[in-house]
Design a protein around this motif. Structure first.
Motif, PDB file in Angstrom:
ATOM      1  N   UNK A 171       0.796  -1.244  -0.108  1.00 20.63           N
ATOM      2  CA  UNK A 171       0.110  -0.060  -0.095  1.00 20.63           C
ATOM      3  C   UNK A 171       0.898   1.180  -0.076  1.00 20.63           C
ATOM      4  N   UNK A 172       1.908   1.119   0.844  1.00 19.92           N
ATOM      5  CA  UNK A 172       2.811   2.264   0.737  1.00 19.92           C
ATOM      6  C   UNK A 172       3.448   2.389  -0.675  1.00 19.92           C
ATOM      7  N   UNK A 173       4.098   1.447  -1.247  1.00 23.65           N
ATOM      8  CA  UNK A 173       4.554   1.264  -2.644  1.00 23.65           C
ATOM      9  C   UNK A 173       3.689   1.973  -3.651  1.00 23.65           C
ATOM     10  N   UNK A 174       2.389   1.751  -3.395  1.00 25.60           N
ATOM     11  CA  UNK A 174       1.528   2.146  -4.413  1.00 25.60           C
ATOM     12  C   UNK A 174       1.334   3.664  -4.067  1.00 25.60           C
ATOM     13  N   UNK A 175       1.089   4.239  -2.927  1.00 25.84           N
ATOM     14  CA  UNK A 175       1.147   5.640  -2.753  1.00 25.84           C
ATOM     15  C   UNK A 175       2.287   6.329  -3.421  1.00 25.84           C
ATOM     16  N   UNK A 176       3.666   5.830  -2.988  1.00 26.77           N
ATOM     17  CA  UNK A 176       4.596   6.207  -3.553  1.00 26.77           C
ATOM     18  C   UNK A 176       4.652   6.331  -4.932  1.00 26.77           C
ATOM     19  N   UNK A 177       4.113   5.510  -5.644  1.00 20.52           N
ATOM     20  CA  UNK A 177       3.972   5.541  -7.108  1.00 20.52           C
ATOM     21  C   UNK A 177       3.191   6.535  -7.585  1.00 20.52           C
ATOM     22  N   UNK A 178       1.981   6.889  -6.757  1.00 17.07           N
ATOM     23  CA  UNK A 178       0.902   7.905  -7.165  1.00 17.07           C
ATOM     24  C   UNK A 178       1.716   9.131  -6.882  1.00 17.07           C
ATOM     25  N   UNK A 179       2.412   9.431  -5.624  1.00 16.86           N
ATOM     26  CA  UNK A 179       3.165  10.578  -5.547  1.00 16.86           C
ATOM     27  C   UNK A 179       4.256  11.166  -6.497  1.00 16.86           C
ATOM     28  N   UNK A 180       4.980  10.037  -6.959  1.00 14.48           N
ATOM     29  CA  UNK A 180       5.907  10.347  -7.876  1.00 14.48           C
ATOM     30  C   UNK A 180       5.305  10.683  -9.495  1.00 14.48           C
ATOM     31  N   UNK A 181       4.201  10.085  -9.549  1.00 14.14           N
ATOM     32  CA  UNK A 181       3.473  10.668 -10.722  1.00 14.14           C
ATOM     33  C   UNK A 181       2.729  11.916 -10.646  1.00 14.14           C
ATOM     34  N   UNK A 182       2.888  12.547  -9.589  1.00 15.50           N
ATOM     35  CA  UNK A 182       2.221  13.715  -9.835  1.00 15.50           C
ATOM     36  C   UNK A 182       0.696  13.632  -9.493  1.00 15.50           C
TER      37      UNK A 182
END
Lengths: 351, 351
Positions: free
Chosen positions: A147-158
C-alpha cells in the motif's frame, strides 16, 4: 562466506534464535509460503519449551526435517549447517547477537528495532561495515508494504500535485494481559522508549517511506499505561528535507472502539492519499467536487512479511540488494530516539 | 456608563461596524432569534452599499426601524443613541477600533481575533483595563459551543478517567473564489499568520476549552495555498499545564473529499470523547469491549453564535460575566502567534 558454496536454488538453512510470538505470529504465515526457500535447521530460545514448540511447528509446516533445539544462541552460531539466522529477541539483546552472528559468518534477518538505544544501533551499523560478505536485513515490514509502494508511485507520478503534509495517527490500546504485551521484557522497560519505541518505529519507517528523510523534529511524550513500562504516547512534528510537514500522534495506551486506529493521510496541492491497513485511496480535488481517482487494495496484505523474507532469500542467494538494511533501520530508530531526546530536552532536534 | 440609564428589559441599541459576510452569515441567524434583545440603530462600512444592505436586512429581519447608514465608524461611535457596537473588521483594524469604541463609552462585541499580531493584542488588553464600565466581548464562538461544554462535563465527572491526549484535526480547502476567502484583506495577508491565524484561532480556543492552559508548544508551518497569503498549514504539539499532550494538524489548503475534516479526540485512561460539528460521543474501554456510553447532539448547533450574543446582552443589561473576554481571546491568540514564532525560530516556546 556463508552460502557461497550452495546451489542457487537450494533453500536457506535457517537457525531461529528467539522462538517467541514474533516468529509464530508474524513470520510463520510468510515462511509457510516460502518452504522452497527456507529450511529450519535449529530453533533456539532461553526457554527450551518455546524452542521445542517452534521446532515442531517447523517440522510440520515448513518442510524441515529433524529440527534441533538449543537454549544457547552461541550453539546456533557455531553450527556449520546453519547459513542464516532469524532473530526475534528482546530489543536490548538484538544488537549484540546480530553482531555475534555476523562474526560467525551467518547471514541475518532480525526483528526491529536494531538496539536498545541509539548509540548501540550506531555502533552496530558501523561495525557491520567490516562484514561485507554477510547479508543483514532488519525485518521492518513497513519497508515492504505494497500500500505504501502504491502511494509512493502515485506521489511520484504527480497524482496529488505537490505533497505538503503527511499526517499519521496510530492510536490503540496495549492489553498487557495478552499477546506481545505479556512478554516480561516489554513490561520491564529494559530498552529506551517503551511501546513508542517498540511499535512506533514502524510509523517512523512509514514516515520515511512516504515522505523521505526527516530534517527536523520535535516531540512531547508521556507515560500513561498502567502496566507497560516507558513512553507510550507521543505527539511528533517533523519537517522533511523536501519541505513536507509531518505529524504523528502515537499512543499505545489509547482506549477507544475498534481494534485501533492506524490512518495515514498524505495531502498534496491537488489531492490526497489515505492509507489504512493494506488499502490506499487516491482522491483529487476538494469538497463536493472531490473524486476518488483510484483505490488500491493489496489482495494479500500481510503487512509486508512475505516480501521481507523473499527479499532476504534473494539477497542471500541472488545477491539482490537488501531493502530494509541496517542503515535504513538506523534512520528509523534515530527518529524514535531523537523524538525521545526532544521530549526530554524540550527542544527541536536536527537529524 | 453606556446603558446604565436603560431599563433592564430594553433591547440593546446596536451599531454595526463592518457590514461584511461575518455579520450576514454568522451573526444574523443568532440576531434573528434575539430581536427582543438587540435593535440595530446604524450600519457602517467603508463600502456604502454593504452598509445599506445590512441596514435593510436589519429593518426587515431584526425589528429595527429606520436604520441609519454610515461609512465612517467614528460617526457610529459619536452617536448618542448607540449603546454597543458589533465589530466585524479586517483583523489588522480590529484592535484600534475596539479601543476607540471603548473610549467612546460603547460596549463592544467584536469578531476574533483581537489584533493583527500579539503585541497589539497585548496592548489592547492592557489598555482596556482602564475602561471598566464598558463590556467587551470577543465573538470567539468556540467558547460557547455546547458540544465542548458537554465534553468538559464528562471529563470533569471522570467519565474517561484521566485525560492525557487531545488530538485535533482541522483540514479543509479554502476556495479563494467564494465566501470569506474572496475578501481582499484575507488574500493580501495584512495580518500575521494567514488562514492559520484567521481560522486556526478557533482551534486554539478549542484546545483551551478542552485541555486548559498550554504551557509549552512547538510548531512547523507552511505556505501552500496558491492564492491566500500567509501561513495556511501548521502541525502543532502542545503540553498543557496539567500534563495532557495536545496535537493540532491544521491546514486551510488541504484538498480532500467532504466539506472539510474537523475532528477532536480527547483520550483518557479509561475512555475517549470524539467531537465533530455539534456532536460529542463518549466511549469507554478499548477494542471489541469498547462501548458508547453517551451521545450528545446539540439540537440547535450553530457553532455557539446564539449563546455568544445572549451572553453579550446579559453582560450589558444584567452585568453577567462575559465568557469570551479579551483576556480569553488574548490567550487563544497567543497560541497562534507563539506557534508562528516557534515555526520561525525552530524551537519550543513557553507560554
Amino acid at each position: 562466506m556463508a552460502g557461497a558454496k550452495e546451489k542457487k536454488s537450494e533453500p536457506i538453512r535457517l537457525g531461529i534464535i528467539g522462538s517467541g510470538l514474533a516468529v509464530k505470529w508474524l513470520h510463520w504465515p510468510a515462511l509457510k509460503r516460502l518452504t522452497d526457500k527456507f529450511r529450519v535447521v535449529v530453533c533456539c530460545d532461553v526457554d527450551p519449551k518455546a524452542a521445542q514448540e517452534v521446532a515442531r511447528l517447523a517440522e510440520q509446516d515448513l518442510n524441515s526435517p529433524n529440527v534441533r533445539v538449543a537454549t544457547d544462541y552461541r550453539e546456533v552460531l557455531a553450527s556449520d549447517d546453519v547459513e542464516a539466522v532469524l532473530l526475534s529477541l528482546p530489543i536490548h539483546l538484538t544488537a549484540q547477537i546480530i553482531l555475534d552472528a555476523a562474526r560467525a559468518g551467518k547471514h541475518v534477518i532480525s526483528e526491529k528495532p536494531l538496539a536498545g538505544n541509539l548509540e548501540h544501533a550506531q555502533e552496530l551499523v558501523e561495525t557491520l561495515r567490516n562484514f561485507k560478505n554477510v547479508k543483514v536485513e532488519i525485518a521492518e515490514n513497513y519497508h515492504y508494504r505494497r500500500d505504501y509502494a502504491k502511494a509512493k508511485e502515485w506521489i511520484a507520478a504527480g497524482r496529488i500535485g505537490q505533497p505538503f503534509l503527511i499526517q499519521m495517527v496510530s492510536r490503540f490500546w496495549t492489553d498487557p494481559t495478552t499477546g506481545f504485551a505479556v512478554t516480561p521484557w516489554r513490561q520491564d522497560n529494559q530498552y529506551r522508549g517503551g511501546i513508542f519505541a517498540d511499535a512506533g518505529v514502524h510509523q517512523a519507517a512509514a514516515l520515511r517511506e512516504l515522505g523521505g528523510e526527516i530534517e527536523q523534529l520535535q516531540a512531547f511524550s508521556k507515560e500513561t499505561h498502567p502496566v507497560m513500562g516507558g513512553i507510550d504516547t507521543v505527539v511528533l512534528n517533523a519537517r522533511f528535507r523536501n519541505g513536507i510537514l509531518g505529524n504523528l500522534v502515537f499512543s499505545g495506551a489509547a482506549k477507544g472502539p475498534g481494534e485501533g486506529l492506524h490512518i495515514f493521510d498524505i495531502i498534496g496541492t491537488s489531492g490526497a492519499i489515505q492509507i489504512s491497513e493494506g488499502k490506499a485511496v487516491l482522491t483529487e480535488g476538494a469538497g463536493k467536487d472531490a473524486k476518488v481517482l483510484e483505490e488500491f487494495v493489496d489482495p494479500e496484505h500481510d503487512g509486508g512479511y512475505f516480501l521481507e523474507f523473499e527479499n532476504f532469500y534473494n539477497a542471500v542467494r541472488e545477491n539482490a540488494p537488501v531493502v530494509s538494511t541496517v542503515e535504513q533501520a538506523l534512520k528509523d530508530w534515530e527518529i524514535i530516539m531523537r523524538a525521545l531526546d526532544s521530549a526530554e530536552a524540550r527542544n527541536v532536534v536536527l537529524l
